[in-house]
Each structure stands twice: as structure tokens, then as C-alpha cells.
Design a protein around this motif. Structure first.
Motif, PDB file in Angstrom:
ATOM      1  N   GLY A  14       0.795  -1.226   0.000  1.00  0.00           N
ATOM      2  CA  GLY A  14       0.000   0.000   0.000  1.00  0.00           C
ATOM      3  C   GLY A  14       0.823   1.269   0.000  1.00  0.00           C
ATOM      4  N   PRO A  15       1.767   1.455   0.937  1.00  0.00           N
ATOM      5  CA  PRO A  15       2.571   2.680   0.929  1.00  0.00           C
ATOM      6  C   PRO A  15       3.393   2.848  -0.341  1.00  0.00           C
ATOM      7  N   LEU A  16       3.845   1.742  -0.924  1.00  0.00           N
ATOM      8  CA  LEU A  16       4.617   1.831  -2.162  1.00  0.00           C
ATOM      9  C   LEU A  16       3.745   2.330  -3.306  1.00  0.00           C
ATOM     10  N   ILE A  17       2.496   1.834  -3.351  1.00  0.00           N
ATOM     11  CA  ILE A  17       1.561   2.306  -4.383  1.00  0.00           C
ATOM     12  C   ILE A  17       1.294   3.792  -4.208  1.00  0.00           C
ATOM     13  N   PHE A  18       1.161   4.219  -2.962  1.00  0.00           N
ATOM     14  CA  PHE A  18       0.925   5.640  -2.697  1.00  0.00           C
ATOM     15  C   PHE A  18       2.124   6.489  -3.126  1.00  0.00           C
ATOM     16  N   LEU A  19       3.323   6.073  -2.718  1.00  0.00           N
ATOM     17  CA  LEU A  19       4.517   6.861  -3.030  1.00  0.00           C
ATOM     18  C   LEU A  19       4.809   6.892  -4.524  1.00  0.00           C
ATOM     19  N   ALA A  20       4.440   5.826  -5.233  1.00  0.00           N
ATOM     20  CA  ALA A  20       4.641   5.821  -6.682  1.00  0.00           C
ATOM     21  C   ALA A  20       3.853   6.933  -7.352  1.00  0.00           C
ATOM     22  N   GLN A  21       2.766   7.368  -6.736  1.00  0.00           N
ATOM     23  CA  GLN A  21       1.926   8.418  -7.308  1.00  0.00           C
ATOM     24  C   GLN A  21       2.165   9.781  -6.660  1.00  0.00           C
ATOM     25  N   ALA A  22       2.576   9.788  -5.389  1.00  0.00           N
ATOM     26  CA  ALA A  22       2.602  11.056  -4.652  1.00  0.00           C
ATOM     27  C   ALA A  22       3.950  11.389  -4.047  1.00  0.00           C
ATOM     28  N   ALA A  23       5.023  10.712  -4.465  1.00  0.00           N
ATOM     29  CA  ALA A  23       6.335  10.972  -3.867  1.00  0.00           C
ATOM     30  C   ALA A  23       6.753  12.429  -4.051  1.00  0.00           C
ATOM     31  N   GLY A  24       6.469  12.997  -5.201  1.00  0.00           N
ATOM     32  CA  GLY A  24       6.826  14.391  -5.451  1.00  0.00           C
ATOM     33  C   GLY A  24       6.107  15.338  -4.510  1.00  0.00           C
ATOM     34  N   MET A  25       4.811  15.116  -4.321  1.00  0.00           N
ATOM     35  CA  MET A  25       4.047  15.965  -3.402  1.00  0.00           C
ATOM     36  C   MET A  25       4.605  15.886  -1.986  1.00  0.00           C
ATOM     37  N   VAL A  26       4.873  14.668  -1.541  1.00  0.00           N
ATOM     38  CA  VAL A  26       5.389  14.483  -0.187  1.00  0.00           C
ATOM     39  C   VAL A  26       6.753  15.155  -0.038  1.00  0.00           C
ATOM     40  N   TRP A  27       7.588  15.046  -1.058  1.00  0.00           N
ATOM     41  CA  TRP A  27       8.932  15.612  -0.991  1.00  0.00           C
ATOM     42  C   TRP A  27       8.903  17.131  -0.862  1.00  0.00           C
ATOM     43  N   PHE A  28       8.045  17.774  -1.651  1.00  0.00           N
ATOM     44  CA  PHE A  28       8.043  19.237  -1.685  1.00  0.00           C
ATOM     45  C   PHE A  28       7.087  19.859  -0.667  1.00  0.00           C
ATOM     46  N   GLY A  29       6.063  19.137  -0.245  1.00  0.00           N
ATOM     47  CA  GLY A  29       5.095  19.732   0.683  1.00  0.00           C
ATOM     48  C   GLY A  29       5.051  19.084   2.047  1.00  0.00           C
ATOM     49  N   GLY A  30       5.815  18.017   2.239  1.00  0.00           N
ATOM     50  CA  GLY A  30       5.728  17.271   3.485  1.00  0.00           C
ATOM     51  C   GLY A  30       6.171  18.049   4.703  1.00  0.00           C
ATOM     52  N   ALA A  31       7.221  18.852   4.566  1.00  0.00           N
ATOM     53  CA  ALA A  31       7.754  19.573   5.731  1.00  0.00           C
ATOM     54  C   ALA A  31       6.722  20.552   6.289  1.00  0.00           C
ATOM     55  N   GLN A  32       6.109  21.362   5.409  1.00  0.00           N
ATOM     56  CA  GLN A  32       5.103  22.320   5.875  1.00  0.00           C
ATOM     57  C   GLN A  32       3.853  21.617   6.394  1.00  0.00           C
ATOM     58  N   ALA A  33       3.539  20.451   5.820  1.00  0.00           N
ATOM     59  CA  ALA A  33       2.351  19.713   6.234  1.00  0.00           C
ATOM     60  C   ALA A  33       2.467  19.178   7.652  1.00  0.00           C
ATOM     61  N   LEU A  34       3.696  19.071   8.162  1.00  0.00           N
ATOM     62  CA  LEU A  34       3.879  18.580   9.536  1.00  0.00           C
ATOM     63  C   LEU A  34       3.212  19.487  10.563  1.00  0.00           C
ATOM     64  N   ALA A  35       2.948  20.728  10.186  1.00  0.00           N
ATOM     65  CA  ALA A  35       2.284  21.653  11.113  1.00  0.00           C
ATOM     66  C   ALA A  35       0.898  21.161  11.512  1.00  0.00           C
ATOM     67  N   ALA A  36       0.288  20.341  10.665  1.00  0.00           N
ATOM     68  CA  ALA A  36      -1.068  19.850  10.946  1.00  0.00           C
ATOM     69  C   ALA A  36      -1.082  18.606  11.822  1.00  0.00           C
ATOM     70  N   LEU A  37       0.086  18.044  12.129  1.00  0.00           N
ATOM     71  CA  LEU A  37       0.122  16.784  12.873  1.00  0.00           C
ATOM     72  C   LEU A  37      -0.608  16.841  14.219  1.00  0.00           C
ATOM     73  N   PRO A  38      -0.480  17.911  15.020  1.00  0.00           N
ATOM     74  CA  PRO A  38      -1.240  17.944  16.289  1.00  0.00           C
ATOM     75  C   PRO A  38      -2.746  17.874  16.073  1.00  0.00           C
ATOM     76  N   VAL A  39      -3.253  18.568  15.047  1.00  0.00           N
ATOM     77  CA  VAL A  39      -4.688  18.534  14.771  1.00  0.00           C
ATOM     78  C   VAL A  39      -5.097  17.157  14.259  1.00  0.00           C
ATOM     79  N   THR A  40      -4.266  16.570  13.414  1.00  0.00           N
ATOM     80  CA  THR A  40      -4.555  15.229  12.898  1.00  0.00           C
ATOM     81  C   THR A  40      -4.537  14.205  14.022  1.00  0.00           C
ATOM     82  N   ALA A  41      -3.584  14.338  14.938  1.00  0.00           N
ATOM     83  CA  ALA A  41      -3.538  13.439  16.096  1.00  0.00           C
ATOM     84  C   ALA A  41      -4.782  13.611  16.959  1.00  0.00           C
ATOM     85  N   LEU A  42      -5.227  14.854  17.127  1.00  0.00           N
ATOM     86  CA  LEU A  42      -6.456  15.105  17.883  1.00  0.00           C
ATOM     87  C   LEU A  42      -7.653  14.454  17.195  1.00  0.00           C
ATOM     88  N   THR A  43      -7.687  14.517  15.860  1.00  0.00           N
ATOM     89  CA  THR A  43      -8.757  13.864  15.098  1.00  0.00           C
ATOM     90  C   THR A  43      -8.779  12.369  15.359  1.00  0.00           C
TER      91      THR A  43
END
Length: 358
Positions: free
Chosen positions: A24-53
Motif C-alpha cells: 500500500g505505501p509503495l503504491i501511494f509513493l509511486a503516485q505522490a512521492a513528489g508531493m510528499v517531498w516538496f510539501g511534506g515539511a510544511q504539512a507537519l504543522a497539521a500533525l497535532p490537529v490530525t492526532a487530535l482527530t
């Protein structure tokens, strides 16, 4: 016969589950590795809210289980969550891309822009989650007893999907933010938390009920069981369609929550039926002569509703020196003993798996 644990090396279906979860994660990364690479760092700001969810809606699912069926279902709940969090994202990305292309080709660009999410997501996303629910339910069929079991397994498959989708939205928001990606990421994460009361967890919970009843109600005809599953699956698909459909014109805040209200009504009707089966199970269990070894008739009957439980806890505290936490623990222990009694092979109760059609 001992109920199976999570590790079932003799089951081919178990190894299928393991392979798909690993892929599963390999299938995801095959499609979204670029997004994760360039946007992953800023997206970490949402982790507390996601954990609360995650914590909040996990708590909600446990609160919807007043008779603690979850005590039998730790392994299937965790394996269901893992399916939703690892298998669903990559397959859903791939399927949504292809289904939305078909919708756009058939309906045109404007129609596709308005309706592709409302058409594609209910079709492929609910199907992918349903496969995971079915696999887990079959693997742990010996542990399943009542429709509530399906609500919990399905709910946690959906919660896994919901958390992974929240993470993906955070990455996409970070990539598309024109000025302050962290602020935008936090705003989107909070909005998704607020509107998540009828999100993936609730939709998949209904699918789980349908799948468990389909598997266990062998006292009913095959046609009845398939029809029941189709009804609950259709309710989940309808909830998803309403959630993603274009909003009608009106005040922004009202239109934001209007689909949530509609979906809550659908979920509430289904849950009312599930809760009714839980109370029916409890009445059957405490009516057994062997239940007298667990407590008085009045003590056992007090477990039926939240109101009667509060009164019973207050009476227990008045008669003893227990505090609130101790009284609640006593209540939980009593429920668990009733659960163990009804799970005994000689006392099938509402264990549909052991019901023989005549």
C-alpha cells in the motif's frame, strides 16, 4: 475453540492481507512521492490537529459501544485501522484519477468539475474500504458476535482512511498555498476536524455492520442477508455522495454543515438499529439463569441505558465509599462478565454465528 489471534500463518487470506498492507505505501509513493517531498515539511504543522482527530474519533467509536464489544476486537480493530491507513490512500488515488476521467469524458468539463468527487469517491473509496473490512471480518469470524462488531471494525478502517486523507490534504494544501503554507495547512486541518463527524469512519461503520450481518446471520436466507448488506452499503454510499456533492446556494456556514446534518440523520437511524440489537443481546444474556451468579436482576438491568447506569453508579457510591472512577470500573467489570457469559459455547445468546437455521 480458541478465537484466533492476529497472527494466522496457516491462513492464505492473512498473507494476502500482509502483502497488500506492505504494498500500500509503495503504491501511494509511486503516485505522490513528489508531493510528499516538496510539501511534506510544511504539512507537519497539521500533525497535532490530525492526532487530535484520531484520538477524538477513536473515543467517539468507543462511546458508541456501550456494552464494550471492543474488548474482544483489539486485533481486528488494529488490523482494520492499518488497512485504512496504508492500503486505502494509494488505491484511492489511483481509482479516483481513473473514475474522474471517465466522469469528465461522459459529462463534459463543467459537469466533471462539479460532480466528479461526488460520483467517484462513493464508488471506489467505499469499495476499497469494504474489501479491507471483509478481509478482517473473515479472518476474525470466530470472534464476531453482533452487528456492533461490524460497526467497530468498519469504523476503524474508515478512521485509518480518514487520517491518511487528512495527511494528504495537508500536503496538497502546503503545495498550493500562495503565501503562508503553515497557516493554510492548519486552517484546512481544523476544518476537516470540524466536518469529520460524518466522514470515512461513519460511512465505513455502516458498511461493517452490513458485512458482519451478511457473514453471521445464518438463521436468515441468503437473499435477506445480501439485501441487508446492500441497504447498509447504500446508506454509506449515500452519505459519501452527500458529503462530496456541490453545495447549494446559501449562507456559507450553513452550506458547510448542511451535508453533515443530512449524514448524521442517516447514521443516526442506522446506529439506533444497531444499539437496539445490543440491548436485545443484553436482555437475552441477563435473562439466563447463570447470570444470577454475576449480580442481582436489578443490577444487571441497570446496564441497559446510560440513564439507568448513572443512577446505579450514584446508588453504588452512596452505599459504599467508591469514588466516580471506582464505580465506573465496577460497572465495566460487570459488563465484561456478562460478555464472557454470553460468549460461552453453551450460551450462544445472540451469537449469530452459532445460530442454526431450521
Amino acid at each position: 475453540m480458541t478465537a484466533p489471534g492476529w497472527f494466522q500463518p496457516r491462513s492464505a487470506l492473512f498473507w494476502v492481507y500482509c502483502v497488500v498492507v506492505a504494498a500500500g505505501p509503495l503504491i501511494f509513493l509511486a503516485q505522490a512521492a513528489g508531493m510528499v517531498w516538496f510539501g511534506g515539511a510544511q504539512a507537519l504543522a497539521a500533525l497535532p490537529v490530525t492526532a487530535l482527530t484520531l484520538v477524538f474519533f477513536g473515543w467517539v467509536l468507543f462511546e458508541l459501544d456501550p456494552f464494550r464489544a471492543r474488548r474482544r476486537l483489539i486485533a481486528p480493530i488494529l488490523m482494520g485501522f492499518i488497512w485504512g491507513a496504508t492500503v486505502w490512500p494509494g488505491l484511492a488515488l489511483w481509482a479516483n484519477d481513473h473514475v474522474t476521467q471517465v466522469v469528465t469524458k461522459l459529462g463534459g468539463d463543467q459537469f466533471g468539475s462539479d460532480w466528479q468527487a461526488a460520483i467517484a469517491a462513493p464508488i471506489d473509496e467505499e469499495f476499497i474500504k469494504a474489501i479491507g473490512i471483509a478481509i478482517v471480518a473473515v479472518l476474525f469470524r470466530a470472534r464476531l458476535r453482533r452487528p456492533m462488531d461490524g460497526l467497530l471494525i468498519g469504523g476503524f478502517v474508515g478512521l485509518g482512511a480518514q487520517i491518511s486523507e487528512d495527511c494528504l490534504y495537508s500536503v496538497q494544501t502546503a503545495l498550493g498555498a500562495p503565501q503562508d503554507p503553515i497557516a493554510d495547512v492548519l486552517i484546512v486541518a481544523v476544518l476537516r476536524l470540524i466536518t469529520a463527524f460524518t466522514s470515512h469512519w461513519a460511512m465505513s461503520a455502516l458498511v461493517g455492520v452490513g458485512i458482519v450481518v451478511l457473514l453471521l446471520r445464518i438463521d436468515r436466507s441468503w437473499g435477506w442477508r445480501v439485501g441487508f448488506f446492500a441497504l447498509f452499503y447504500a446508506m454509506a454510499v449515500t452519505m459519501h455522495f452527500v458529503f462530496d456533492a456541490p453545495r447549494p446556494n446559501g449562507p456559507g456556514v450553513l452550506m458547510l454543515f448542511f451535508p453533515v446534518v443530512i449524514d448524521l440523520l442517516i447514521f443516526g437511524l442506522a446506529y439506533r438499529w444497531v444499539l437496539g440489537t445490543e440491548r436485545k443481546w443484553l436482555r437475552t444474556s441477563i435473562a439466563q439463569p447463570s447470570a444470577r451468579t454475576l449480580g442481582t436482576e436489578q443490577q444487571l438491568a441497570s446496564l441497559l441505558t446510560r440513564r439507568s447506569r448513572r443512577r446505579a453508579r450514584a446508588g453504588l457510591r452512596a452505599a459504599t465509599r467508591m469514588d466516580r472512577r471506582q464505580a465506573r470500573r465496577y460497572e465495566h467489570a460487570l459488563i465484561d462478565r456478562v460478555q464472557a457469559l454470553s460468549d460461552a459455547p453453551s450460551q450462544p445468546g445472540w451469537n449469530y454465528q452459532q445460530t442454526v437455521r431450521r
